[in-house]
Design an enzyme around this catalytic site. Structure first.
Site, PDB file in Angstrom:
ATOM      1  CG  HIS A  47      -1.974  -1.026   1.198  1.00  0.00           C
ATOM      2  ND1 HIS A  47      -2.997  -1.048   2.111  1.00  0.00           N
ATOM      3  CD2 HIS A  47      -2.195  -2.085   0.373  1.00  0.00           C
ATOM      4  CE1 HIS A  47      -3.799  -2.056   1.859  1.00  0.00           C
ATOM      5  NE2 HIS A  47      -3.324  -2.718   0.803  1.00  0.00           N
ATOM      6  CD  GLU A  49      -1.665   3.954   3.546  1.00  0.00           C
ATOM      7  OE1 GLU A  49      -1.492   3.377   2.446  1.00  0.00           O
ATOM      8  OE2 GLU A  49      -2.752   3.926   4.141  1.00  0.00           O
ATOM      9  CB  CYS A  77      -6.263  -0.809   5.586  1.00  0.00           C
ATOM     10  SG  CYS A  77      -4.558  -1.364   5.333  1.00  0.00           S
ATOM     11  CB  CYS A  80      -1.570   1.069   6.401  1.00  0.00           C
ATOM     12  SG  CYS A  80      -1.311   0.392   4.746  1.00  0.00           S
TER      13      CYS A  80
END
Length: 147
Positions: A47, A49, A77, A80
């Site tokens: 992701h 991040e 999420c 993360c």
């Protein structure tokens, strides 16, 4: 956040990734950035991040990102959010909320939970409409291509 928005667009345009971008700043200087790469890299953890935190860790030579602020175009999420807690980020600023899987207050509140030994300050909704529109447009276009 404007830079994170541009990164989200780059990920969408270059790699057809879900348009999410992230930027990490410390002491007013940008130290790392990234966009979603999970489809391109065949990596469910890539992701925006996580990509940015990995780059920041390498640049700083430390897995702890103390004193850093992460700007991201979509609410983190759970995966993360917990990586952020373990990295000891000081602050997270996000644009659009995620009412299905958001872990920074929408569905879960992992960043500010008193259950953890580290809590992260959260700022919500910066450029939320713009980020939300970017995501909605992306998914509408995807649905049109598959029908």
């Amino acid at each position: 956040m404007r830079r994170a928005m541009r990164l989200a667009e780059l990920g969408r345009d270059r790699e057809d990734e879900v348009p999410v971008g992230a930027v990490i700043v410390r002491d007013g200087a940008r130290i790392a950035e990234g966009w979603n790469r999970n489809i391109t890299c065949h990596d469910p953890s890539a992701h925006a991040e996580i990509v940015a935190m990995r780059r920041a860790g390498r640049k700083l030579g430390n897995h702890r990102l103390v004193g850093c602020t992460l700007y991201v175009t979509l609410e983190p999420c759970a995966m993360c959010a917990m990586a952020m807690v373990h990295a000891r980020l000081a602050r997270v600023v996000y644009a659009a909320s995620d009412p299905k899987t958001g872990a920074a207050g929408s569905v879960f509140d992992l960043l500010e939970s008193p259950r953890h030994n580290h809590r992260i300050a959260v700022t919500r909704g910066v450029l939320a409409d713009e980020a939300g529109n970017l995501l909605r447009t992306y998914f509408r276009a995807k649905r049109c291509r598959t029908e």
